[in-house]
Design an enzyme around this catalytic site. Sequence first.
Site, PDB file in Angstrom:
ATOM      1  N   PRO A 186      12.365  16.558 -14.564  1.00  0.00           N
ATOM      2  CA  PRO A 186      12.619  17.242 -13.290  1.00  0.00           C
ATOM      3  C   PRO A 186      13.880  16.828 -12.525  1.00  0.00           C
ATOM      4  O   PRO A 186      13.810  16.273 -11.430  1.00  0.00           O
ATOM      5  CB  PRO A 186      11.351  16.945 -12.491  1.00  0.00           C
ATOM      6  CG  PRO A 186      10.923  15.608 -12.993  1.00  0.00           C
ATOM      7  CD  PRO A 186      11.261  15.608 -14.460  1.00  0.00           C
ATOM      8  N   CYS A 187      15.032  17.169 -13.070  1.00  0.00           N
ATOM      9  CA  CYS A 187      16.290  16.855 -12.394  1.00  0.00           C
ATOM     10  C   CYS A 187      16.440  17.651 -11.092  1.00  0.00           C
ATOM     11  O   CYS A 187      17.220  17.268 -10.225  1.00  0.00           O
ATOM     12  CB  CYS A 187      17.479  17.084 -13.324  1.00  0.00           C
ATOM     13  SG  CYS A 187      17.543  18.701 -14.083  1.00  0.00           S
ATOM     14  N   HIS A 188      15.666  18.717 -10.939  1.00  0.00           N
ATOM     15  CA  HIS A 188      15.715  19.486  -9.695  1.00  0.00           C
ATOM     16  C   HIS A 188      15.178  18.679  -8.511  1.00  0.00           C
ATOM     17  O   HIS A 188      15.435  19.031  -7.365  1.00  0.00           O
ATOM     18  CB  HIS A 188      14.939  20.815  -9.837  1.00  0.00           C
ATOM     19  CG  HIS A 188      13.486  20.644 -10.134  1.00  0.00           C
ATOM     20  ND1 HIS A 188      13.022  20.403 -11.412  1.00  0.00           N
ATOM     21  CD2 HIS A 188      12.401  20.673  -9.321  1.00  0.00           C
ATOM     22  CE1 HIS A 188      11.695  20.300 -11.376  1.00  0.00           C
ATOM     23  NE2 HIS A 188      11.298  20.450 -10.122  1.00  0.00           N
TER      24      HIS A 188
END
Length: 157
Positions: free
Chosen positions: A124-126
């Site tokens: 989850p780089c968001h």
Amino acid sequence: MKYIFYYNTKIGRIGIEENGVAITRLDFIHKDVQEEIIEKHETVLLKEAIKQLNEYLDGKRTSFDLPLEPKGTEFQKKVWNALKEIPFGETRSYGEIAKIIGNEKASRAVGMANNKNPIAIIVPCHRVIGANGKLVGYAGGLDLKEKLLNLEKNNEK
């Protein structure tokens, strides 16, 4: 053998790739994809990945249970592992991730590793934002980043 399959989702067209053992990529498809030397075949693992992704997008899943093998440097892998530890519905700054991995002065390098994350959403780089709380950079675009963060905020368990 590498396999890739393309799916239409609520957030647009994506490609998911696996190596026979684990998921290796999830890409946002912004234009027509050139034919690649990868067999386009929907495997059991790819079907499970898209099932879990759709459950996430429907607000029914808060974490992923998939084998992952992202390709990158040891530093990048350290960052990506830290990203997987950010709880659903929460965010961290690049500086906070740098501290988590034991290199508090590496926030720019963390940003670069975040940018190179090959398995978007599942890793989850968001959930990584600027120190000032602003949304910065995302392969799927800032609109999608905001949409994913709002989806999580509105579906916290």
